[in-house]
Each structure stands twice: as C-alpha cells, then as structure tokens.
Design a protein around this motif. Structure first.
Motif, PDB file in Angstrom:
ATOM      1  N   ARG A 267      16.889  23.750 -18.213  1.00 23.55           N
ATOM      2  CA  ARG A 267      15.743  23.848 -19.583  1.00 23.55           C
ATOM      3  C   ARG A 267      15.968  24.158 -20.891  1.00 23.55           C
ATOM      4  O   ARG A 267      15.132  23.717 -21.756  1.00 23.55           O
ATOM      5  CB  ARG A 267      14.748  24.739 -18.498  1.00 23.55           C
TER       6      ARG A 267
ATOM      7  N   SER B 136      20.872  20.462 -23.089  1.00 19.59           N
ATOM      8  CA  SER B 136      20.422  18.870 -23.140  1.00 19.59           C
ATOM      9  C   SER B 136      20.347  18.390 -21.955  1.00 19.59           C
ATOM     10  O   SER B 136      21.986  19.446 -20.859  1.00 19.59           O
ATOM     11  CB  SER B 136      20.946  18.516 -24.116  1.00 19.59           C
TER      12      SER B 136
ATOM     13  N   ALA C  60      16.615  15.544 -21.448  1.00 20.50           N
ATOM     14  CA  ALA C  60      15.539  15.869 -21.390  1.00 20.50           C
ATOM     15  C   ALA C  60      15.921  17.286 -22.263  1.00 20.50           C
ATOM     16  O   ALA C  60      17.464  17.531 -21.963  1.00 20.50           O
ATOM     17  CB  ALA C  60      15.078  16.400 -19.974  1.00 20.50           C
ATOM     18  N   PRO C  61      15.264  18.008 -22.732  1.00 18.76           N
ATOM     19  CA  PRO C  61      13.918  18.118 -23.123  1.00 18.76           C
ATOM     20  C   PRO C  61      13.681  17.264 -24.394  1.00 18.76           C
ATOM     21  O   PRO C  61      12.064  16.831 -24.692  1.00 18.76           O
ATOM     22  CB  PRO C  61      13.644  19.311 -23.129  1.00 18.76           C
ATOM     23  N   TYR C  62      14.446  17.303 -24.793  1.00 17.61           N
ATOM     24  CA  TYR C  62      14.317  16.535 -25.988  1.00 17.61           C
ATOM     25  C   TYR C  62      13.608  15.462 -26.179  1.00 17.61           C
ATOM     26  O   TYR C  62      12.340  14.837 -26.962  1.00 17.61           O
ATOM     27  CB  TYR C  62      15.198  15.583 -27.102  1.00 17.61           C
TER      28      TYR C  62
ATOM     29  N   ALA D  63      11.969  14.061 -23.221  1.00 13.14           N
ATOM     30  CA  ALA D  63      11.486  13.705 -21.555  1.00 13.14           C
ATOM     31  C   ALA D  63      11.176  15.406 -21.386  1.00 13.14           C
ATOM     32  O   ALA D  63      11.884  16.123 -21.562  1.00 13.14           O
ATOM     33  CB  ALA D  63      12.152  12.818 -20.591  1.00 13.14           C
ATOM     34  N   ARG D  64      10.165  15.815 -20.239  1.00 13.45           N
ATOM     35  CA  ARG D  64       9.282  17.038 -20.581  1.00 13.45           C
ATOM     36  C   ARG D  64       9.860  16.617 -19.016  1.00 13.45           C
ATOM     37  O   ARG D  64      10.243  17.746 -18.014  1.00 13.45           O
ATOM     38  CB  ARG D  64       8.013  16.875 -20.457  1.00 13.45           C
ATOM     39  N   ASN D  65       9.893  15.844 -18.023  1.00 11.71           N
ATOM     40  CA  ASN D  65      10.178  16.489 -16.378  1.00 11.71           C
ATOM     41  C   ASN D  65      10.790  14.913 -15.965  1.00 11.71           C
ATOM     42  O   ASN D  65      11.335  14.337 -16.834  1.00 11.71           O
ATOM     43  CB  ASN D  65       9.152  16.409 -16.251  1.00 11.71           C
TER      44      ASN D  65
ATOM     45  N   GLU E 131       9.402  11.377 -15.942  1.00 10.86           N
ATOM     46  CA  GLU E 131       9.074  11.080 -17.743  1.00 10.86           C
ATOM     47  C   GLU E 131      10.731  10.406 -18.216  1.00 10.86           C
ATOM     48  O   GLU E 131      11.099   9.360 -19.199  1.00 10.86           O
ATOM     49  CB  GLU E 131       9.061  12.077 -19.113  1.00 10.86           C
TER      50      GLU E 131
END
Length: 439
Positions: free
Chosen positions: A82, A85, A184-186, A188-190, A193
């Motif tokens: 979380r 990267s 993620a998270p750059y 996409a959040r999940n 996505e």
C-alpha cells in the motif's frame, strides 16, 4: 530405522541407548517398527498434500502460477505494498492461432513452454509469474516502478523474439508479444482498476499493429489530446467497413434490430461520456452496442416479428442470440475486444440474467452500461407486440429495477441525464442520422 515413501527412502530414525551392550527385546523392536510405520505414513501424506497444493496453484503445461492463485497473490501483494509500488504486466502472444495453424498444436505448446521459461528466468525471485490465459502471461513485481517494469518486459520481449533462432531441426517464424504495464497505487487504487488498466494497455498495442509495449500511465496521461483523437480515429477507421457490413446484414433481416442497435449506441456512449470514461472505452462501448444483437440474424423472422406472447421454446431461441452474436464476433479477431460487453448485456445485477448468471460488479462495466441503454430503448420503441412507453414510464421502470436488473449507480446517472436533457429520446426519423454519425 528407515522411513519409506513407497520404494523410496525418505528419512532415517536414529535410536540410541545409554546402555551400549543392551540388546533390543521383541517389544522394543515392535515399538520401533510401529514408530517408523506411522512416521513413514505421515511423511508420505505430507508429500502428497504438498504435491496437490502445488498442482492446485500452478499451470500444468508451463509450471507457472495459474490464474486463480495469481489473483490471490495479487490481492495479498497489493495489501502489502500500500505504501510502495506494485507493477503488473500482461504479456499477450501475437498471432498465436496462426502459429498453431502453421506448426501444429504440439509445437504451439512447446512455444508457450519456452516463453514461460524465459519469463520465469527473467523475473527470478523479484516477483511472481503466471499463465493468465491461453496465450497470456502475467508478471507481478513488488517494489518495481513503471520504468523498471518496462525494462524487464522489454528484455523478455527481445528474448522471446529470438528464441526460435536456436532451433536447428526446423525454421520457425519469430514470435512477438503485445504487453501492457500499470502500477499501483500511482495509476490504480485497487486490483480491479489495475487489471483494467493493463488490459486497456494491451488492447492499445494490439490495435496499433501489435509487437509493442505500452505503459498505461504514459498512454492516457502523457499523450496530448490531439494525439489521442488521431489514434482514436485511426483505430476506428480500420474496422469501420466490417462493422458497417454486419449492421447492414442485420438491417436486411430485421429493420427494428438495426435501428435499435443504433439507438443503444447513442444512449450507451452518452452515458459513458457522462461517467468520464476515456475515448477508447467509449469507442468500445459504441461498437459493442452496434453489434450486440448481431446474433439475431440467425433467428427466424416469424419469432422476431411475432405479435403475441412467445412460447417457452421461442423465448429460449431468442435468448440464444447472445451466444450467436459471440460466435460471429469471435471469428473477427480485430473486434474481439467487444465480447465482454456483448456477452453480458442481458445479465442482471441480481444474478438472474443470462447466459452466465453472474451478478453485481462481476458483470463488466461496459455490459452494465449496455444493459441500461438496451432496456431503455426497448421500452421506448414501438414493436409489433407492444406500444412504446413514454419517457416518464420508462424512467420509472428503470428506477424500480435499480439494484435488481440494473446497476443502481448507472440507473441514477442515466435518469439524471434524462432529467437535465443531456440524453434525449431518439425519434424514429433520427435513426438514420445517428447511423451516419456513428459510422
């Protein structure tokens, strides 16, 4: 005492006694025999369990992780990273069907195994590798940014391209891949996505000539608006004639289905635009709407134009148009990206639809959008067996079935657009004009 798994010696129990000169009595020999027997069975069972566990997690042909277990790993790693990267790449083999046709399925399997070996050795202990689909591979790289992930995928693609040069027994065509990368998270959040971003990136490469690598962030955030429009137009023009031929074939069989498909294209793309979807997704939805009922070409006209209520048998024939549509579209590889929307446009949000009876967000977003647009036009259009509902009645029916037949969020947004006038009711005489605008 030896511990055995079948005929294989898998361990030894060493028994010592303070009294060196003491000899074992019968009861002690029996006890040792029982201990070794129980220990051997325990070891055998643990080995069987480990083998079954490994087989349940890996793809039989390539030895990579299978799709199901890969999703478990993906969810776990996303939680772990979380604050860091997590890069994901999908590597899709280009023209693999042609490769099988040229050299046979056995050689095709060997090709996939060689690709898997290249990916496995390249990634090593840095991440996870999986066979994501028939000709697709996934690479998950915890701690990697987009730049580092792209470098690794480029190296993999180069190795795959030259791998057949080593063959001395026969000359084989070079194998190329289309790859998409996101992180993620750059970007996409999940997980959802992240997967959608990567799939879109692969789609972009496929429809720009294949044999390339596309990073999602670069494609959708760094391109100028003019370049997006130009690429969008170029991609669409490539398939315009095919779509027009299919829609013309629908019109020759049933004028209603033809006009209905154009109306659905208008409602669906208007809703997608309001939702802020990017141009590529809007174009996919437009083309899916135009083709979603193409399978009705094979349905007898007496059923399509029946004025009374359909029998159970006739209704089953009508329901078969979804699979028939997919059977037509799947033979057009350049249009296969519309299949998720087409196959799901009669699914219900509560899981009581067809053909797969999936529910909620398991239904692709594009299919949920088509479902709302398709139902609204069906309600507001005149047919041989019913009158057209007014826009007010259709609006209320959409709201009544929100959360049952329809995605509630999409219904509320669609109704909002009806209320503020950004979506208007298509009149019969406007259908031809809509067609010209769409094609």
């Amino acid at each position: 005492a030896g511990l055995k798994d079948g005929e294989c010696l898998v361990g030894v129990i060493l028994i010592t006694d303070a009294s060196v000169k003491k000899r074992l009595v019968y009861d002690e020999v029996q006890l040792i025999s029982s201990v070794t027997s129980v220990a051997s069975i325990a070891i055998k069972n643990s080995r069987l369990y480990e083998r079954a566990r490994q087989e349940a997690r890996t793809d039989e042909m390539t030895g990579l992780l299978n799709r199901k277990y890969f999703y478990e790993v993906l969810n776990e790693e996303l939680e772990k990273n979380r604050e860091a990267s997590l890069a994901l790449a999908i590597i899709n083999v280009d023209d693999f069907k042609l490769y099988n046709q040229l050299y046979g399925v056995k050689e095709g399997d060997l090709c996939l195994q060689r690709i898997a070996d290249i990916i496995r050795s390249s990634v090593g202990e840095s991440g996870y590798t999986a066979r994501y689909g028939g000709k697709e591979f996934a690479v998950l790289l915890p701690g990697y940014d987009l730049f580092s992930a792209r470098n690794m995928v480029e190296s993999i693609a180069k190795q795959i391209y030259v791998m057949n040069n080593r063959r001395t027994d026969m000359k084989l065509k070079a194998v190329t891949v289309s790859a998409g990368i996101s992180a993620a998270p750059y970007a996409a959040r999940n997980v959802k996505e992240l997967m959608e971003n990567v799939d879109l990136a692969v789609y972009h490469v496929k429809h720009n000539g294949k044999n390339g690598i596309q990073v999602f962030d670069m494609m959708f955030r760094n391109n100028s608006e003019g370049n997006n429009t130009r690429n969008h137009t170029h991609i669409y023009q490539e398939y315009e004639s095919t779509i027009y031929a299919l829609t013309a074939a629908i019109d020759a069989k049933d004028h209603y289905t033809f006009s209905h498909s154009n109306n659905v294209a208008y409602y669906a793309t208007s809703l997608a635009t309001t939702l802020g979807m990017n141009e590529d997704m809007i174009e996919i939805i437009r083309q899916a709407a135009l083709l979603h009922d193409v399978g009705k070409i094979g349905i007898p006209e007496y059923i399509l134009n029946k004025e009374g209520k359909l029998t159970d048998e006739e209704y089953e024939i009508i329901k078969g148009h979804v699979e028939a549509s997919i059977d037509i579209i799947r033979h057009l590889p350049s249009l296969d990206y519309v299949i998720p929307a087409v196959i799901g446009h009669h699914e219900r949000y509560d899981g009581k639809g067809y053909p797969r009876r999936i529910a909620g967000e398991d239904i692709p977003l594009t299919a949920r959008i088509l479902c709302v647009a398709d139902s609204f036009d069906a309600m507001t259009s005149k047919r041989c067996y019913k009158k057209a509902f007014s826009i007010e009645v259709a609006r209320e029916k959409l709201l009544q079935d929100a959360g049952r037949q329809f995605d509630p969020d999409l219904v509320y947004k669609f109704v909002e657009c009806l209320d503020n006038g950004s979506i208007t009711l298509v009149k019969a005489e406007e259908t031809v004009d809509n067609l010209k605008e769409i094609l």
